[in-house]
Design a protein around this motif. Structure first.
Motif, mmCIF file in Angstrom:
data_model
loop_
_atom_site.group_PDB
_atom_site.id
_atom_site.type_symbol
_atom_site.label_atom_id
_atom_site.label_comp_id
_atom_site.label_asym_id
_atom_site.label_seq_id
_atom_site.Cartn_x
_atom_site.Cartn_y
_atom_site.Cartn_z
ATOM 1 N N ILE A 1 49.393 64.833 91.217
ATOM 2 C CA ILE A 1 50.552 65.723 91.221
ATOM 3 C C ILE A 1 51.326 65.596 92.537
ATOM 4 O O ILE A 1 50.865 64.932 93.471
ATOM 5 N N ASN A 2 52.473 66.248 92.584
ATOM 6 C CA ASN A 2 53.299 66.279 93.803
ATOM 7 C C ASN A 2 53.574 64.881 94.343
ATOM 8 O O ASN A 2 53.481 64.635 95.545
ATOM 9 N N THR A 3 53.922 63.967 93.447
ATOM 10 C CA THR A 3 54.157 62.578 93.842
ATOM 11 C C THR A 3 55.484 62.426 94.572
ATOM 12 O O THR A 3 56.438 63.156 94.297
ATOM 13 N N ALA A 4 55.519 61.481 95.501
ATOM 14 C CA ALA A 4 56.753 61.137 96.206
ATOM 15 C C ALA A 4 56.772 59.626 96.399
ATOM 16 O O ALA A 4 55.837 59.051 96.958
ATOM 17 N N GLY A 5 57.809 58.976 95.885
ATOM 18 C CA GLY A 5 57.934 57.528 96.032
ATOM 19 C C GLY A 5 57.047 56.758 95.075
ATOM 20 O O GLY A 5 56.550 57.286 94.083
ATOM 21 N N GLY A 6 56.863 55.463 95.382
ATOM 22 C CA GLY A 6 55.967 54.617 94.600
ATOM 23 C C GLY A 6 56.607 53.785 93.515
ATOM 24 O O GLY A 6 55.961 52.924 92.932
ATOM 25 N N ILE A 7 57.892 54.033 93.210
ATOM 26 C CA ILE A 7 58.567 53.272 92.150
ATOM 27 C C ILE A 7 59.229 52.039 92.762
ATOM 28 O O ILE A 7 59.849 52.118 93.810
ATOM 29 N N LEU A 8 59.077 50.906 92.098
ATOM 30 C CA LEU A 8 59.762 49.680 92.515
ATOM 31 C C LEU A 8 60.388 49.077 91.270
ATOM 32 O O LEU A 8 59.702 48.802 90.293
ATOM 33 N N GLU A 9 61.695 48.917 91.305
ATOM 34 C CA GLU A 9 62.396 48.344 90.155
ATOM 35 C C GLU A 9 63.301 47.231 90.635
ATOM 36 O O GLU A 9 63.442 47.003 91.832
ATOM 37 N N GLY A 10 63.910 46.573 89.682
ATOM 38 C CA GLY A 10 64.868 45.538 90.023
ATOM 39 C C GLY A 10 64.272 44.155 89.891
ATOM 40 O O GLY A 10 63.079 43.988 89.658
ATOM 41 N N PRO A 11 65.129 43.159 90.044
ATOM 42 C CA PRO A 11 64.688 41.780 89.852
ATOM 43 C C PRO A 11 63.850 41.280 91.019
ATOM 44 O O PRO A 11 63.932 41.789 92.125
ATOM 45 N N CYS A 12 63.041 40.296 90.725
ATOM 46 C CA CYS A 12 62.302 39.591 91.765
ATOM 47 C C CYS A 12 62.520 38.109 91.475
ATOM 48 O O CYS A 12 62.836 37.736 90.351
ATOM 49 N N ASP A 13 62.379 37.275 92.471
ATOM 50 C CA ASP A 13 62.751 35.875 92.239
ATOM 51 C C ASP A 13 61.603 34.879 92.342
ATOM 52 O O ASP A 13 61.806 33.697 92.154
ATOM 53 N N GLY B 1 57.863 62.416 87.515
ATOM 54 C CA GLY B 1 57.905 62.866 88.893
ATOM 55 C C GLY B 1 59.177 63.675 89.114
ATOM 56 O O GLY B 1 60.043 63.758 88.236
ATOM 57 N N ALA B 2 59.313 64.268 90.299
ATOM 58 C CA ALA B 2 60.461 65.136 90.593
ATOM 59 C C ALA B 2 61.791 64.378 90.585
ATOM 60 O O ALA B 2 62.819 64.924 90.211
ATOM 61 N N THR B 3 61.783 63.109 91.011
ATOM 62 C CA THR B 3 63.004 62.299 91.015
ATOM 63 C C THR B 3 62.694 60.956 90.366
ATOM 64 O O THR B 3 61.519 60.595 90.209
#
Length: 159
Positions: free
Chosen positions: A122-134, A91-93
């Motif tokens: 195409i032309n995606t924006a957002g949607g990424i989730l990272e990091g810990p979960c508990d 994606g772009a970012t």
């Protein structure tokens, strides 16, 4: 639909998701979420794992379908396609889900999507989730938008 615009857009796509020789059947904008579930990874640490997409498909300001687990795309006319990823580009970012090329592996119903052979995200924006979960089993939605282009292989008999 302007074919000049579509042609230049297709030429600017990364090679990994391009679909040369295929014609655009439908192009829609999607607004929704990528749903993640908290799961134990290989080392036993909890982390967010992608579960499913949930999105509304829109064209000309109207809702024309929905996108959900599978991944499936369903048009309001009842035609549905199921895809399998065959290519990917970043994606772009770093916060944007990848651009994808998906091969249609099954279809049902008759209508707009019944002849579709390829889907591009195409032309995606957002949607990424990272990091810990508990908490294992917890879910979280990451808002995203994208454009989905539904294509079919050109039939040389029809000019």
């Amino acid at each position: 639909m302007g074919s000049v615009t579509e042609a230049s857009a297709a030429e600017s796509l990364p090679e990994t998701i391009a679909a040369p020789g295929e014609a655009v059947v439908l192009s829609v904008h999607a607004e929704g979420a990528q749903v993640y579930e908290c799961k134990a990874g290989l080392e036993g640490k909890l982390a967010w794992a992608f579960r499913e997409p949930i999105a509304t498909l829109m064209a000309d300001g109207k809702t024309v379908g929905r996108h959900y687990a599978g991944p499936n795309w369903e048009h309001v006319d009842g035609s549905v396609v199921l895809g399998r990823t065959s290519g990917s580009a970043p994606g772009a970012t770093p916060n944007d889900i990848p651009w994808l090329k998906l091969e249609v592996i099954s279809r049902r119903g008759s209508g707009t999507l019944s002849g579709v052979t390829t889907v591009q995200r195409i032309n995606t924006a957002g949607g990424i989730l990272e990091g810990p979960c508990d908490k294992a089993g917890a879910t979280h939605s990451a808002p995203y938008s994208a454009d989905y282009v539904f294509l079919r292989k050109e039939d040389s008999r029809h000019q």
